[in-house]
Write a protein that holds these residues in place. Structure first.
Motif, PDB file in Angstrom:
ATOM      1  N   LYS A 100      29.302  10.031   5.563  1.00 42.45           N
ATOM      2  CA  LYS A 100      28.581   9.180   6.494  1.00 42.45           C
ATOM      3  C   LYS A 100      28.283   9.924   7.799  1.00 42.45           C
ATOM      4  O   LYS A 100      27.359   9.567   8.531  1.00 42.45           O
ATOM      5  N   GLY A 101      29.030  10.985   8.079  1.00 44.07           N
ATOM      6  CA  GLY A 101      28.760  11.804   9.268  1.00 44.07           C
ATOM      7  C   GLY A 101      27.397  12.458   9.159  1.00 44.07           C
ATOM      8  O   GLY A 101      26.572  12.400  10.091  1.00 44.07           O
ATOM      9  N   LEU A 102      27.126  13.076   8.019  1.00 42.01           N
ATOM     10  CA  LEU A 102      25.820  13.715   7.832  1.00 42.01           C
ATOM     11  C   LEU A 102      24.713  12.672   7.738  1.00 42.01           C
ATOM     12  O   LEU A 102      23.575  12.921   8.130  1.00 42.01           O
ATOM     13  N   PHE A 103      25.057  11.479   7.226  1.00 45.96           N
ATOM     14  CA  PHE A 103      24.065  10.396   7.202  1.00 45.96           C
ATOM     15  C   PHE A 103      23.641  10.058   8.634  1.00 45.96           C
ATOM     16  O   PHE A 103      22.455   9.899   8.918  1.00 45.96           O
ATOM     17  N   SER A 104      24.600   9.991   9.556  1.00 46.07           N
ATOM     18  CA  SER A 104      24.183   9.685  10.937  1.00 46.07           C
ATOM     19  C   SER A 104      23.348  10.806  11.532  1.00 46.07           C
ATOM     20  O   SER A 104      22.511  10.550  12.401  1.00 46.07           O
ATOM     21  N   MET A 105      23.522  12.027  11.051  1.00 46.82           N
ATOM     22  CA  MET A 105      22.659  13.119  11.530  1.00 46.82           C
ATOM     23  C   MET A 105      21.241  12.974  10.938  1.00 46.82           C
ATOM     24  O   MET A 105      20.249  13.181  11.630  1.00 46.82           O
ATOM     25  N   MET A 106      21.123  12.621   9.666  1.00 49.41           N
ATOM     26  CA  MET A 106      19.793  12.365   9.088  1.00 49.41           C
ATOM     27  C   MET A 106      19.134  11.200   9.828  1.00 49.41           C
ATOM     28  O   MET A 106      17.923  11.196  10.063  1.00 49.41           O
ATOM     29  N   ASN A 107      19.970  10.218  10.194  1.00 46.68           N
ATOM     30  CA  ASN A 107      19.469   9.067  10.949  1.00 46.68           C
ATOM     31  C   ASN A 107      19.005   9.469  12.349  1.00 46.68           C
ATOM     32  O   ASN A 107      18.341   8.693  13.031  1.00 46.68           O
ATOM     33  N   TYR A 108      19.384  10.648  12.780  1.00 48.31           N
ATOM     34  CA  TYR A 108      18.903  11.170  14.059  1.00 48.31           C
ATOM     35  C   TYR A 108      17.593  11.931  13.848  1.00 48.31           C
ATOM     36  O   TYR A 108      16.575  11.633  14.460  1.00 48.31           O
ATOM     37  N   TYR A 109      17.610  12.882  12.937  1.00 49.69           N
ATOM     38  CA  TYR A 109      16.470  13.791  12.800  1.00 49.69           C
ATOM     39  C   TYR A 109      15.233  13.140  12.174  1.00 49.69           C
ATOM     40  O   TYR A 109      14.116  13.419  12.578  1.00 49.69           O
ATOM     41  N   LEU A 110      15.414  12.296  11.168  1.00 53.00           N
ATOM     42  CA  LEU A 110      14.251  11.816  10.415  1.00 53.00           C
ATOM     43  C   LEU A 110      13.346  10.832  11.174  1.00 53.00           C
ATOM     44  O   LEU A 110      12.127  11.042  11.212  1.00 53.00           O
ATOM     45  N   PRO A 111      13.922   9.778  11.770  1.00 48.35           N
ATOM     46  CA  PRO A 111      13.025   8.843  12.483  1.00 48.35           C
ATOM     47  C   PRO A 111      12.256   9.533  13.607  1.00 48.35           C
ATOM     48  O   PRO A 111      11.119   9.166  13.891  1.00 48.35           O
ATOM     49  N   LEU A 112      12.843  10.557  14.214  1.00 47.34           N
ATOM     50  CA  LEU A 112      12.131  11.273  15.278  1.00 47.34           C
ATOM     51  C   LEU A 112      10.915  12.016  14.726  1.00 47.34           C
ATOM     52  O   LEU A 112      10.014  12.393  15.459  1.00 47.34           O
ATOM     53  N   GLN A 113      10.889  12.214  13.384  1.00 47.52           N
ATOM     54  CA  GLN A 113       9.706  12.825  12.739  1.00 47.52           C
ATOM     55  C   GLN A 113       8.848  11.769  12.051  1.00 47.52           C
ATOM     56  O   GLN A 113       8.013  12.096  11.191  1.00 47.52           O
ATOM     57  N   GLY A 114       9.097  10.483  12.347  1.00 47.48           N
ATOM     58  CA  GLY A 114       8.272   9.417  11.757  1.00 47.48           C
ATOM     59  C   GLY A 114       8.652   9.074  10.328  1.00 47.48           C
ATOM     60  O   GLY A 114       7.848   8.527   9.573  1.00 47.48           O
ATOM     61  N   ILE A 115       9.881   9.388   9.938  1.00 42.48           N
ATOM     62  CA  ILE A 115      10.339   9.099   8.566  1.00 42.48           C
ATOM     63  C   ILE A 115      11.411   8.014   8.633  1.00 42.48           C
ATOM     64  O   ILE A 115      12.324   8.087   9.452  1.00 42.48           O
ATOM     65  N   ALA A 116      11.276   7.015   7.751  1.00 44.45           N
ATOM     66  CA  ALA A 116      12.296   5.958   7.737  1.00 44.45           C
ATOM     67  C   ALA A 116      13.585   6.533   7.155  1.00 44.45           C
ATOM     68  O   ALA A 116      13.567   7.272   6.176  1.00 44.45           O
ATOM     69  N   SER A 117      14.711   6.184   7.778  1.00 46.41           N
ATOM     70  CA  SER A 117      16.020   6.645   7.321  1.00 46.41           C
ATOM     71  C   SER A 117      16.855   5.389   7.106  1.00 46.41           C
ATOM     72  O   SER A 117      17.000   4.577   8.022  1.00 46.41           O
ATOM     73  N   MET A 118      17.365   5.218   5.891  1.00 47.63           N
ATOM     74  CA  MET A 118      17.817   3.878   5.503  1.00 47.63           C
ATOM     75  C   MET A 118      19.196   3.863   4.834  1.00 47.63           C
ATOM     76  O   MET A 118      19.476   4.680   3.961  1.00 47.63           O
ATOM     77  N   HIS A 119      20.019   2.893   5.236  1.00 44.80           N
ATOM     78  CA  HIS A 119      21.306   2.669   4.568  1.00 44.80           C
ATOM     79  C   HIS A 119      21.044   1.742   3.380  1.00 44.80           C
ATOM     80  O   HIS A 119      21.199   0.523   3.482  1.00 44.80           O
ATOM     81  N   CYS A 120      20.601   2.328   2.303  1.00 46.30           N
ATOM     82  CA  CYS A 120      20.204   1.518   1.149  1.00 46.30           C
ATOM     83  C   CYS A 120      20.370   2.307  -0.136  1.00 46.30           C
ATOM     84  O   CYS A 120      20.441   3.533  -0.125  1.00 46.30           O
ATOM     85  N   SER A 121      20.432   1.568  -1.240  1.00 42.92           N
ATOM     86  CA  SER A 121      20.344   2.198  -2.556  1.00 42.92           C
ATOM     87  C   SER A 121      18.907   2.087  -3.020  1.00 42.92           C
ATOM     88  O   SER A 121      18.094   1.395  -2.390  1.00 42.92           O
TER      89      SER A 121
END
Ligand SMILES: Nc1ncnc2c1ncn2[C@@H]1O[C@H](COP(=O)(O)OP(=O)(O)O)[C@@H](O)[C@H]1O
Ligand SMILES: C=C(OP(=O)(O)O)C(=O)O
Ligand SMILES: [Mn+2]
Length: 541
Positions: A214-235
Motif C-alpha cells: 500500500k506504500g507504493l500504491f500511495s506513491m502511484m496515487n501521487y504521480y498518476l493523477p498529476l499526469q491526468g490519469i485516474a488512480s483507483m483503490h479498486c479491483s
C-alpha cells in the motif's frame, strides 16, 4: 514470463548508505524462498511453516495489519504544495516530518540493514511501461522478499537485465525501530516514511508486508493523477465482450472476492490506473482474506492457495492442517499469490479497455443501504467523495457498535493528493466512456445477517450483463436511491431494505441517523460551488 528469475547481477547498496553486506540474494526464485522460509535454523517470525495446501504460512508478528498512525511524508519543496496534508478540518494519514527526522529514520534503517545478508527484489509497480515505477525492495527477511515478489509485477529475465536505476527504493528495516521517536514528535517507535525527493520509503518496527504494497500504491496515487490519469483503490475484471468493470471499496467490502469471477477475466484485485488506453493493474498478485474461507463459496481463491502462495497469520497445526475459521491471531488472516494462480485472468499484461461499469462496494452494518442502487452522475460524485463503509463491533479495540467510516474515494489512507483530484479524474474518464455507477451493499440488512455472497454475485451479474437496466425500479426515500424491484436469481425481498425489517419505521430511524452522519461528513467538501452543489445529491433530512 520466467517468474523464477535469479540473476547474479552485482549491485552495490553503498550508495544508499548500506555497508558491509555479506551477501545479496537478488530476485530470488520461488524455490530459493521456499527452502529459506522453511530453513530450520531460522527463528521467531522469520520462520515459516508448510501447510497442507503446499503454501508456506508465516506469522507477521505484532503487526497483522497496516499502521496508518505511523505513516509520514517529508515536507519539502516537492511535497509542500502538492500533498493533501493532515489538518484539523480534514484529518488524514499524511503527516509531515522534517528532513532532520527523515535523516534520523534513514540512519536507523541503513544501520539495521548493514553488515548482513540481504534480499534485493527489483520489480515493477504499474502494468504500463510509460507510467510504471521500477521499484527496488531491500530487506533481510526472506518471506518479505516472497511477499513483494508475489504482489508486484515480476520482470522477465530480459527486463531484469535492462532494469537500470530504480525509480523508487523501499528499505525495510522491520527488525529495528526508532527509539528517539518522542523527541521528534512521532507517534511511536514504528515508522512508515516517504521522501518524494529522494524517492525512498523507509520501514521500521513493523514486519507487515502490506506497508510495502500500500506504500507504493500511495506513491502511484501521487504521480498518476498529476499526469491526468485516474488512480483507483479498486479491483477490475473483463467480460467476454471486452467490457470492463471496476469495483471500488474499503477493506472487507468484497473487491477481491467479487472480482474473482470465473465468468470474467481478472485484471487485478486492489489497485488500478485508468489512462487514455484503458484500465491497468499496478500489481502482479492478489492479497485475499482467508478468514472463514471455503472452497464452496470462493473456489478460485481457495484454488490459488498452493505452492508459491504465502499465507499470513493463519492457524496451521503441527501436521500442516489449516483452520481458516480460526481468527485467534487476527481477523485479517491473508494469502498473497501471483495473479497467475487464478485461471481466468487477462494475459499477458494485466490491462484492458475502458470501464463502462463502476461499482462502489460498501459493507453497511447499519442495515440501511439497499443491496444495489443505480446512481445518477451527481450521486456518483457524492458517494465517491463520501466513501462510506462500516467498521464492525469487535474488529478494533473500543468499537462496541458498528461505526460508520467515511474514507474519501474508498481509500483515504492511500490518497496523497486532495480527494477531489481523484474524483475529477474518475468522472472525466467515466464521462468520456459513458460509464455508469452503482452502489452495492455487501453488508447487512434488517434480518441482522450479512447479504449472502450468492445474492451479491447475482446482483453483480445483473449489473454486468445489463439486465438491471430492464428491471422495474422504485425510489428508496432519505437517500433517494433508485433500486430495482426484481432481479434474476436474487431474493426479491431484500431489494428494498425496508422489507427486511419487521417494522419499516425501524429502517426509517436508522436511515435518518446514517443520513445525518453523511451530511456532517460532507461539510469538508462544501467550501466551493462544485462541492455545495453536490449536497443535493446526498441524503436529505
Ligand atoms: N455478500 C458478500 N459479498 C462479498 N464478500 C462477502 C459477502 N459476504 C461475506 N463476504 C466476505 O467478506 C470478505 C470480503 O473481503 P475482500 O473480498 O477481501 O474485500 P476487499 O478486497 O475489498 O478488502 C470476504 O472474506 C468474503 O468471504
Ligand atoms: C491490503 C490491504 O487491502 P484490502 O484490505 O483492501 O485488501 C490493506 O488495506 O492493507
Ligand atoms: Mn482485497
Amino acid at each position: 514470463m520466467d517468474t523464477n528469475a535469479q540473476t547474479t547481477k552485482s549491485i552495490s547498496l553503498e550508495k544508499y548508505g548500506i555497508v558491509n553486506v555479506s551477501e545479496i540474494i537478488y530476485n530470488p526464485s520461488y524455490d530459493y524462498l521456499y527452502n529459506e522460509e522453511l530453513n530450520p535454523a531460522l527463528e521467531g517470525f522469520e520462520r515459516g511453516q508448510l501447510s497442507e495446501l503446499g503454501a508456506v504460512n508465516v506469522m507477521t508478528g505484532e503487526f497483522t495489519g497496516r499502521s496508518p498512525k505511523d505513516k509520514y511524508i517529508v515536507k519539502d519543496s516537492v511535497t509542500e504544495n502538492t500533498i493533501w496534508w493532515n489538518s484539523d478540518k480534514a484529518a488524514n494519514d499524511n503527516k509531515p516530518i522534517s528532513q532532520d527526522t527523515w535523516n534520523a529514520l534513514k540512519e536507523t534503517t541503513v544501520k539495521q540493514l548493514s553488515n548482513k545478508k540481504l534480499y534485493v527484489v527489483d520489480a515493477f509497480c504499474g502494468a504500463n511501461e510509460n507510467t510504471r515505477l521500477k521499484v527496488r525492495f531491500i530487506m533481510e527477511v526472506a518471506w518479505q522478499a516472497h511477499f513483494v515478489k508475489n504482489m508486484f509485477i515480476r520482470p522477465t529475465e530480459a527486463e531484469l537485465e535492462n532494469f537500470g536505476e530504480p525509480d523508487f527504493i523501499v528499505m525495510n528495516g522491520s527488525k529495528t525501530s526508532f527509539k528517539d521517536y518522542a523527541a521528534h514528535g512521532l507517534n511511536s517507535e514504528v515508522y512508515v516514511a516517504f521522501n518524494l525527493t529522494e524517492k525512498i520509503q523507509l520501514i521500521g518496527g513493523t514486519w507487515y508486508g502490506g506497508e510495502m504494497k500500500k506504500g507504493l500504491f500511495s506513491m502511484m496515487n501521487y504521480y498518476l493523477p498529476l499526469q491526468g490519469i485516474a488512480s483507483m483503490h479498486c479491483s477490475a475484471n473483463k467480460g467476454k465482450d471486452g467490457d470492463v468493470a471496476v469495483f471500488f471499496g474499503l477493506s472487507g467490502t468484497g473487491k477481491t472476492t467479487l472480482s474473482t469471477d470465473p465468468k470474467r477475466e481478472l485484471i487485478g484485485d486492489d489497485e488500478h490506473g485508468w489512462d487514455n488506453d484503458g484500465v491497468f493493474n499496478f500489481e502482479g498478485g492478489c492479497y485475499a482474506k482467508t478468514i472463514d474461507l471455503s472452497k464452496e463459496n470462493e473456489p478460485d481463491i481457495f484454488g490459488a492457495i498452493k505452492r508459491d502462495a504465502l499465507l499470513e497469520n493463519v492457524t496451521v497445526d503441527a501436521n500442516g492442517k489449516i483452520d481458516f475459521k480460526d481468527g485467534s491471531v487476527t481477523q485479517n488472516t491473508r494469502v498473497s499469490y501471483p495473479i497467475n494462480h487464478i485461471e481466468n485472468i487477462v494475459r499477458p499484461v494485466s490491462k484492458a479497455g475502458h470501464a463502462t461499469k463502476v461499482i462502489f462496494l460498501t459493507a453497511d452494518a447499519f442495515g440501511v443501504m439497499p443491496p444495489v442502487s443505480k446512481l445518477t452522475p451527481e450521486q456518483t460524485k457524492y458517494y465517491f467523495l463520501s466513501g462510506f463503509t462500516a467498521k464492525l463491533a469487535g474488529t478494533e479495540r473500543g468499537v462496541t457498535q458498528p461505526e460508520p467510516t467515511f474514507s474519501a474515494c474508498f481509500g483515504k489512507a492511500f490518497l496523497s493528493l486532495h480527494p477531489t483530484k481523484y474524483g475529477e479524474e474518475l468522472v472525466k474518464k467515466m464521462e468520456q466512456h459513458n460509464a455508469t455507477a452503482y452502489m452495492v451493499n455487501t453488508g447487512w440488512n434488517g434480518t441482522g445477517k450479512r447479504i449472502s455472497i450468492k445474492d451479491t454475485r447475482a446482483i453483480i451479474d445483473a449489473i454486468l450483463d445489463g439486465s438491471i437496466e430492464n428491471a422495474e425500479t422504485k425510489t428508496v426515500p432519505v437517500f433517494n436511491f433508485v433500486v430495482p424491484t426484481a432481479l434474476p436469481n436474487v431474493d426479491t425481498n431484500i431489494l428494498d431494505p425496508r422489507n427486511t425489517y419487521a417494522d419499516a419505521a425501524e429502517w426509517q430511524t436508522k436511515a435518518e441517523d446514517l443520513a445525518s452522519r453523511f451530511i456532517k461528513n460532507f461539510v469538508q467538501y462544501t467550501d466551493n460551488e462544485e462541492g455545495k452543489s453536490l449536497v443535493a445529491a446526498g441524503p436529505q433530512l
